[in-house]
Design an enzyme around this catalytic site. Structure first.
Site, PDB file in Angstrom:
ATOM      1  N   GLY A 222     -58.986 -36.219 -53.527  1.00 58.16           N
ATOM      2  CA  GLY A 222     -60.264 -35.781 -54.087  1.00 58.16           C
ATOM      3  C   GLY A 222     -60.905 -34.740 -53.202  1.00 58.16           C
ATOM      4  O   GLY A 222     -60.257 -34.179 -52.309  1.00 58.16           O
ATOM      5  N   ASN A 223     -62.148 -34.452 -53.440  1.00 61.22           N
ATOM      6  CA  ASN A 223     -62.865 -33.506 -52.589  1.00 61.22           C
ATOM      7  C   ASN A 223     -64.309 -33.975 -52.440  1.00 61.22           C
ATOM      8  O   ASN A 223     -64.714 -34.967 -53.039  1.00 61.22           O
ATOM      9  CB  ASN A 223     -62.788 -32.088 -53.170  1.00 61.22           C
ATOM     10  CG  ASN A 223     -63.367 -32.016 -54.563  1.00 61.22           C
ATOM     11  OD1 ASN A 223     -64.560 -32.250 -54.757  1.00 61.22           O
ATOM     12  ND2 ASN A 223     -62.531 -31.704 -55.550  1.00 61.22           N
ATOM     13  N   ARG A 224     -65.055 -33.253 -51.622  1.00 62.94           N
ATOM     14  CA  ARG A 224     -66.377 -33.757 -51.223  1.00 62.94           C
ATOM     15  C   ARG A 224     -67.513 -33.268 -52.109  1.00 62.94           C
ATOM     16  O   ARG A 224     -68.678 -33.372 -51.746  1.00 62.94           O
ATOM     17  CB  ARG A 224     -66.630 -33.390 -49.751  1.00 62.94           C
ATOM     18  CG  ARG A 224     -65.610 -34.090 -48.882  1.00 62.94           C
ATOM     19  CD  ARG A 224     -65.620 -33.783 -47.397  1.00 62.94           C
ATOM     20  NE  ARG A 224     -66.406 -32.723 -46.891  1.00 62.94           N
ATOM     21  CZ  ARG A 224     -67.522 -32.877 -46.170  1.00 62.94           C
ATOM     22  NH1 ARG A 224     -67.976 -34.079 -45.947  1.00 62.94           N
ATOM     23  NH2 ARG A 224     -68.157 -31.841 -45.708  1.00 62.94           N
TER      24      ARG A 224
END
Ligand code: CTP
Length: 429
Positions: A222-224
């Protein structure tokens, strides 16, 4: 001071209704709480009586001399059900009056607002979808549930909106000196949407949040991205009078009320949802952080560590570039197509020894072929998850770049203002 009936049905989010009740009390309103019998398993009568300072009943057979089941609804300026379960919405849609709360719904002439809370499967079930449509067709304002963590380990659409958001959503019903009718006090964003804002009559599709690419049943890449900038864009677009189609990937916060919401988890799901939202829209703003790669293989069972085998190597494959694909499809479809004439990309960039953030942004604008690119510098402590942002808006048509910084709301307003300028008749391509 307004008289609010706060209906509480049986969801774990009932405890959040206690916070909502306090917000109403602090704003000086009188609140009669009507919990359903089952909701008392979550929050008891003592809590509601203590916080509201009013007697609380759940059955039509209590305090019969006061004709509660008709009186509370007749006297109310607003009936709000929060949380509204699938069950209470089904009973309301069917016109049932088998407890004090549903009886009150039939007896009231006041605006009725429902803030749903349930698991995604229940929210998306055809029965619930039909009930919500029925309620809305009768003028009930059903707030879109938020997207995010649900009661268990799952997350998705169905989360109870934050008490502050519900409070803000019903505020227009509580203004003015006397009881307001539905026509007088429509939901805030709808009121704004019909006003003559710079985007009145326009439809804008906005993607927000970060995608997740599953590796096995418990892990993902995922990413932030928190979704904050996309949410701010949606609010600014609503305030400018637009109809907003909001496509939410994973976000830390609920989607704003008043948007047409769809949800997606992976980049490929997002591509489908964004394409659908973009068709027929005037503008697409791609603020979602899309995973460029996904694991080549999804493993059905949890990947285990083992002493005999070497540590696993994860092979990644490319995800589609949603933005670039839409730009290419639009060109291929030509004038017969219905993809938006204005497509806005976001570029999360870091500068390096070879090139600056802006130079990378300009190259990306040319590469992606969209009309506008909002460039921001990212890093561990910059942009993601914070409320502040600093961006430069680049235009493919040679319009001078615009710099905007401040809160994500301020940046969103600058982007939406730029969108409105680009859409203005003289500029239309
Ligand atoms: N984007 C997209 N599909 C992808 C990746 C990105 O639609 N698979 C969109 C983003 O929503 C954003 C824009 O493209 O509006 C730029 O995203 P960014 O991650 O900065 O660019 P990339 O194309 O991934 O470029 P690179 O990683 O090479 O910098």
């Amino acid at each position: 001071m307004k008289r609010i009936v706060l209906g509480v049905s049986a969801g774990i989010a009932a405890y959040k209704a206690a916070l909502l009740l306090r917000l109403f009390k602090e704003a000086g309103h009188q609140v009669d709480v009507i919990p359903t019998a089952a909701s008392l398993e979550f929050v008891g009568i003592a809590t509601w009586e203590a916080l509201s300072g009013r007697p609380v009943r759940t059955s039509v057979f209590e305090a019969v001399d006061t004709v509660n089941h008709v009186r509370l609804g007749q006297e109310a300026d607003l009936v709000l059900i929060a949380p509204a379960t699938a069950d209470v919405m089904a009973r309301a849609a069917a016109g049932m009056a088998n407890d004090l709360l549903t009886g009150t719904l039939l007896a009231t002439g006041a605006p009725v607002v429902m803030a749903p809370a349930m698991h995604t499967e229940m929210w998306e079930h055809p029965a619930t979808v039909a009930n919500v449509a029925t309620l809305r067709s009768r003028g009930v304002h059903v707030i879109e549930p938020a997207v995010g963590r649900l009661t268990g380990k799952d997350s998705g659409a169905g989360r109870f909106p934050e008490p502050e958001d519900i409070f803000a959503a019903v505020a227009p019903y509580l203004e003015g000196a006397s009881g307001l009718s539905d026509d007088d006090a429509p939901f805030a964003t709808e009121a704004v949407a019909t006003a003559a804002g710079p985007l009145a009559g326009k439809t804008i599709a906005i993607s927000a949040g970060g995608t997740r690419e599953p590796l096995d049943p418990v892990r993902y890449l995922g990413n932030r991205s928190s979704g904050r900038q996309g949410i701010a864009l949606a609010k600014a677009a609503l305030a400018a009078g637009a109809t907003v189609r909001f496509v939410a990937a994973h976000m830390d916060l609920p989607a704003p009320a008043g948007v047409e919401l769809s949800t997606a988890s992976t980049a490929r799901q997002l591509q489908g949802a964004v394409t659908e939202a973009a068709r027929g829209a005037d503008v697409l703003v791609m603020s979602a952080a899309v995973a460029d790669f996904r694991p080549a293989e999804y493993v059905d069972s949890k990947i285990k560590k083992s002493d005999e085998h070497a540590d696993p190597v994860i092979t990644l494959v490319r995800n589609p570039d949603i933005l670039a694909t839409l730009v290419a499809d639009r060109a291929a479809e030509g004038t017969a197509g219905d993809l938006p004439p204005l497509i806005v990309g976001f570029a999360a960039e870091t500068g390096d020894a070879e090139s600056s953030v802006l130079a990378y942004g300009a190259a990306k604008l040319a590469r992606k072929g969209c009309e506008m690119l909002v460039v921001n510098e990212v890093g561990e402590n910059l942009t993601f998850g914070t409320d502040e942002n600093s961006v430069t808006i680049l235009f493919a048509d040679g319009t001078e770049a615009v710099h905007a910084s401040g809160s994500k709301d301020a940046v969103a307003e600058a982007v939406i203002a730029a969108v409105a300028r680009e859409l203005a008749p003289a500029r239309q391509r």
